[in-house]
Each structure stands twice: as structure tokens, then as C-alpha cells.
Motif scaffolding. Sequence first.
Motif, PDB file in Angstrom:
ATOM      1  N   LEU A 287       0.807  -1.217   0.000  1.00  0.00           N
ATOM      2  CA  LEU A 287       0.000   0.000   0.000  1.00  0.00           C
ATOM      3  C   LEU A 287       0.845   1.274   0.000  1.00  0.00           C
ATOM      4  CD1 LEU A 287      -2.845  -1.068   2.439  1.00  0.00           C
ATOM      5  CD2 LEU A 287      -2.817  -1.133  -0.052  1.00  0.00           C
ATOM      6  N   GLU A 288       1.794   1.358   0.901  1.00  0.00           N
ATOM      7  CA  GLU A 288       2.605   2.570   0.990  1.00  0.00           C
ATOM      8  C   GLU A 288       3.349   2.896  -0.306  1.00  0.00           C
ATOM      9  OE1 GLU A 288       4.950   2.213   4.547  1.00  0.00           O
ATOM     10  OE2 GLU A 288       3.204   2.501   5.841  1.00  0.00           O
ATOM     11  N   PRO A 289       3.888   1.899  -1.016  1.00  0.00           N
ATOM     12  CA  PRO A 289       4.556   2.221  -2.288  1.00  0.00           C
ATOM     13  C   PRO A 289       3.608   2.771  -3.358  1.00  0.00           C
ATOM     14  CG  PRO A 289       5.284   0.081  -1.494  1.00  0.00           C
ATOM     15  CD  PRO A 289       4.131   0.507  -0.625  1.00  0.00           C
ATOM     16  N   LEU A 290       2.319   2.505  -3.234  1.00  0.00           N
ATOM     17  CA  LEU A 290       1.360   3.009  -4.215  1.00  0.00           C
ATOM     18  C   LEU A 290       1.174   4.520  -4.149  1.00  0.00           C
ATOM     19  CD1 LEU A 290      -1.587   0.450  -4.172  1.00  0.00           C
ATOM     20  CD2 LEU A 290       0.040   0.882  -6.018  1.00  0.00           C
ATOM     21  N   ILE A 291       1.286   5.081  -2.968  1.00  0.00           N
ATOM     22  CA  ILE A 291       0.981   6.505  -2.792  1.00  0.00           C
ATOM     23  C   ILE A 291       1.846   7.396  -3.687  1.00  0.00           C
ATOM     24  CG2 ILE A 291       0.933   8.408  -1.124  1.00  0.00           C
ATOM     25  CD1 ILE A 291       0.084   6.252   0.979  1.00  0.00           C
ATOM     26  N   PRO A 292       3.177   7.274  -3.649  1.00  0.00           N
ATOM     27  CA  PRO A 292       3.960   8.142  -4.539  1.00  0.00           C
ATOM     28  C   PRO A 292       3.779   7.807  -6.024  1.00  0.00           C
ATOM     29  CG  PRO A 292       5.408   6.680  -3.298  1.00  0.00           C
ATOM     30  CD  PRO A 292       4.023   6.507  -2.749  1.00  0.00           C
ATOM     31  N   VAL A 293       3.532   6.548  -6.333  1.00  0.00           N
ATOM     32  CA  VAL A 293       3.318   6.162  -7.730  1.00  0.00           C
ATOM     33  C   VAL A 293       2.029   6.787  -8.262  1.00  0.00           C
ATOM     34  CG1 VAL A 293       2.856   4.214  -9.273  1.00  0.00           C
ATOM     35  CG2 VAL A 293       4.646   4.021  -7.541  1.00  0.00           C
ATOM     36  N   VAL A 294       0.977   6.733  -7.468  1.00  0.00           N
ATOM     37  CA  VAL A 294      -0.297   7.324  -7.886  1.00  0.00           C
ATOM     38  C   VAL A 294      -0.162   8.836  -8.007  1.00  0.00           C
ATOM     39  CG1 VAL A 294      -2.700   7.738  -7.187  1.00  0.00           C
ATOM     40  CG2 VAL A 294      -1.726   5.443  -7.025  1.00  0.00           C
ATOM     41  N   LYS A 295       0.536   9.463  -7.055  1.00  0.00           N
ATOM     42  CA  LYS A 295       0.742  10.911  -7.133  1.00  0.00           C
ATOM     43  C   LYS A 295       1.502  11.283  -8.401  1.00  0.00           C
ATOM     44  CE  LYS A 295       2.724  14.876  -4.700  1.00  0.00           C
ATOM     45  NZ  LYS A 295       2.781  15.596  -5.916  1.00  0.00           N
ATOM     46  N   GLN A 296       2.567  10.568  -8.679  1.00  0.00           N
ATOM     47  CA  GLN A 296       3.346  10.842  -9.887  1.00  0.00           C
ATOM     48  C   GLN A 296       2.508  10.611 -11.146  1.00  0.00           C
ATOM     49  OE1 GLN A 296       6.836   8.393 -10.356  1.00  0.00           O
ATOM     50  NE2 GLN A 296       7.705   9.731 -11.893  1.00  0.00           N
ATOM     51  N   THR A 297       1.705   9.574 -11.133  1.00  0.00           N
ATOM     52  CA  THR A 297       0.828   9.282 -12.271  1.00  0.00           C
ATOM     53  C   THR A 297      -0.171  10.408 -12.488  1.00  0.00           C
ATOM     54  OG1 THR A 297       1.069   6.903 -11.911  1.00  0.00           O
ATOM     55  CG2 THR A 297      -0.852   7.635 -13.190  1.00  0.00           C
ATOM     56  N   LEU A 298      -0.799  10.876 -11.422  1.00  0.00           N
ATOM     57  CA  LEU A 298      -1.773  11.962 -11.536  1.00  0.00           C
ATOM     58  C   LEU A 298      -1.113  13.252 -12.014  1.00  0.00           C
ATOM     59  CD1 LEU A 298      -3.938  11.260  -8.371  1.00  0.00           C
ATOM     60  CD2 LEU A 298      -4.555  10.861 -10.764  1.00  0.00           C
ATOM     61  N   ASP A 299       0.097  13.513 -11.536  1.00  0.00           N
ATOM     62  CA  ASP A 299       0.827  14.696 -12.004  1.00  0.00           C
ATOM     63  C   ASP A 299       1.130  14.577 -13.496  1.00  0.00           C
ATOM     64  OD1 ASP A 299       0.789  15.717  -9.432  1.00  0.00           O
ATOM     65  OD2 ASP A 299       2.879  15.182  -8.991  1.00  0.00           O
ATOM     66  N   SER A 300       1.530  13.399 -13.928  1.00  0.00           N
ATOM     67  CA  SER A 300       1.831  13.177 -15.349  1.00  0.00           C
ATOM     68  C   SER A 300       0.584  13.306 -16.212  1.00  0.00           C
ATOM     69  CB  SER A 300       2.460  11.789 -15.549  1.00  0.00           C
ATOM     70  OG  SER A 300       3.690  11.700 -14.879  1.00  0.00           O
ATOM     71  N   ILE A 301      -0.512  12.778 -15.736  1.00  0.00           N
ATOM     72  CA  ILE A 301      -1.774  12.893 -16.471  1.00  0.00           C
ATOM     73  C   ILE A 301      -2.171  14.357 -16.604  1.00  0.00           C
ATOM     74  CG2 ILE A 301      -4.261  12.434 -16.376  1.00  0.00           C
ATOM     75  CD1 ILE A 301      -3.543   9.696 -15.122  1.00  0.00           C
ATOM     76  N   SER A 302      -1.989  15.109 -15.552  1.00  0.00           N
ATOM     77  CA  SER A 302      -2.319  16.534 -15.581  1.00  0.00           C
ATOM     78  C   SER A 302      -1.471  17.263 -16.619  1.00  0.00           C
ATOM     79  CB  SER A 302      -2.113  17.143 -14.195  1.00  0.00           C
ATOM     80  OG  SER A 302      -2.344  18.522 -14.228  1.00  0.00           O
ATOM     81  N   ARG A 303      -0.184  16.990 -16.634  1.00  0.00           N
ATOM     82  CA  ARG A 303       0.690  17.631 -17.625  1.00  0.00           C
ATOM     83  C   ARG A 303       0.295  17.218 -19.045  1.00  0.00           C
ATOM     84  NH1 ARG A 303       4.479  16.207 -13.825  1.00  0.00           N
ATOM     85  NH2 ARG A 303       5.330  14.538 -15.117  1.00  0.00           N
ATOM     86  N   MET A 304      -0.024  15.947 -19.224  1.00  0.00           N
ATOM     87  CA  MET A 304      -0.433  15.467 -20.547  1.00  0.00           C
ATOM     88  C   MET A 304      -1.749  16.119 -20.972  1.00  0.00           C
ATOM     89  SD  MET A 304       0.329  13.674 -23.159  1.00  0.00           S
ATOM     90  CE  MET A 304       1.536  12.480 -22.670  1.00  0.00           C
ATOM     91  N   GLN A 305      -2.678  16.294 -20.052  1.00  0.00           N
ATOM     92  CA  GLN A 305      -3.944  16.957 -20.361  1.00  0.00           C
ATOM     93  C   GLN A 305      -3.704  18.395 -20.796  1.00  0.00           C
ATOM     94  OE1 GLN A 305      -6.948  15.657 -20.655  1.00  0.00           O
ATOM     95  NE2 GLN A 305      -7.938  17.594 -21.117  1.00  0.00           N
ATOM     96  N   GLN A 306      -2.809  19.077 -20.105  1.00  0.00           N
ATOM     97  CA  GLN A 306      -2.479  20.452 -20.488  1.00  0.00           C
ATOM     98  C   GLN A 306      -1.899  20.500 -21.900  1.00  0.00           C
ATOM     99  OE1 GLN A 306       0.163  21.763 -17.406  1.00  0.00           O
ATOM    100  NE2 GLN A 306      -1.471  21.947 -15.879  1.00  0.00           N
ATOM    101  N   LEU A 307      -1.020  19.568 -22.202  1.00  0.00           N
ATOM    102  CA  LEU A 307      -0.413  19.528 -23.534  1.00  0.00           C
ATOM    103  C   LEU A 307      -1.431  19.220 -24.625  1.00  0.00           C
ATOM    104  CD1 LEU A 307       2.943  17.690 -22.766  1.00  0.00           C
ATOM    105  CD2 LEU A 307       2.649  20.081 -23.428  1.00  0.00           C
ATOM    106  N   THR A 308      -2.302  18.264 -24.371  1.00  0.00           N
ATOM    107  CA  THR A 308      -3.294  17.918 -25.393  1.00  0.00           C
ATOM    108  C   THR A 308      -4.303  19.045 -25.578  1.00  0.00           C
ATOM    109  OG1 THR A 308      -4.604  16.665 -23.779  1.00  0.00           O
ATOM    110  CG2 THR A 308      -3.047  15.416 -25.125  1.00  0.00           C
ATOM    111  N   SER A 309      -4.642  19.745 -24.503  1.00  0.00           N
ATOM    112  CA  SER A 309      -5.554  20.892 -24.624  1.00  0.00           C
ATOM    113  C   SER A 309      -4.903  21.999 -25.442  1.00  0.00           C
ATOM    114  CB  SER A 309      -5.941  21.420 -23.247  1.00  0.00           C
ATOM    115  OG  SER A 309      -6.702  20.476 -22.555  1.00  0.00           O
ATOM    116  N   LYS A 310      -3.632  22.253 -25.182  1.00  0.00           N
ATOM    117  CA  LYS A 310      -2.904  23.269 -25.948  1.00  0.00           C
ATOM    118  C   LYS A 310      -2.828  22.866 -27.420  1.00  0.00           C
ATOM    119  CE  LYS A 310       1.518  25.593 -26.308  1.00  0.00           C
ATOM    120  NZ  LYS A 310       2.901  25.649 -25.836  1.00  0.00           N
TER     121      LYS A 310
END
Length: 74
Positions: free
Chosen positions: A44-67
Motif C-alpha cells: 500500500l505505501e509504495p502506491l501513494i507516490p506512484v499514484v501521485k506521480q501518475t496523476l501529475d503526469s496525467i495533468s501535464r499530458m492533459q495540459q499539452l493535449t488541450s494546448k
Amino acid sequence: MRPWDLDTSSAQIRRAMEDLQRAWQEVSESWNDGVSQKFCEQHLEPLIPVVKQTLDSISRMQQLTSKMQRECES
């Protein structure tokens, strides 16, 4: 949902992680021994930073695709 609409997927991942954390909190009230601690530390504990990093990456990708979409529509 557009194929590049990552906001929906991001929200689903965030909600799933919140559900998992709530479920673990509930389970850990009655399952509190060495095995549960090891499970938490190893799975469980190893998932937390992985999920955070994934969500950050998705956010950046969404910004790029919107642009990209805005620039293609201009």
C-alpha cells in the motif's frame, strides 16, 4: 468523453486511491498485526507516490493535449 480527455481518467484513479485508503483504514482497525503491517509497507505505501506521480503526469499530458487542440483549431 473525448479520447484525449484525461480528466475523467484522472478522477477515477484519484477516487480509486481514496477508496483503497478508506478500505484499508477500516480493515486495519481489526487487522493489526505483523502481517498487516508488512502488507501495508510492501503493497500500500509504495502506491501513494506512484499514484501521485501518475496523476501529475496525467495533468501535464492533459495540459499539452488541450494546448495542441487549441492550436489546431486556430
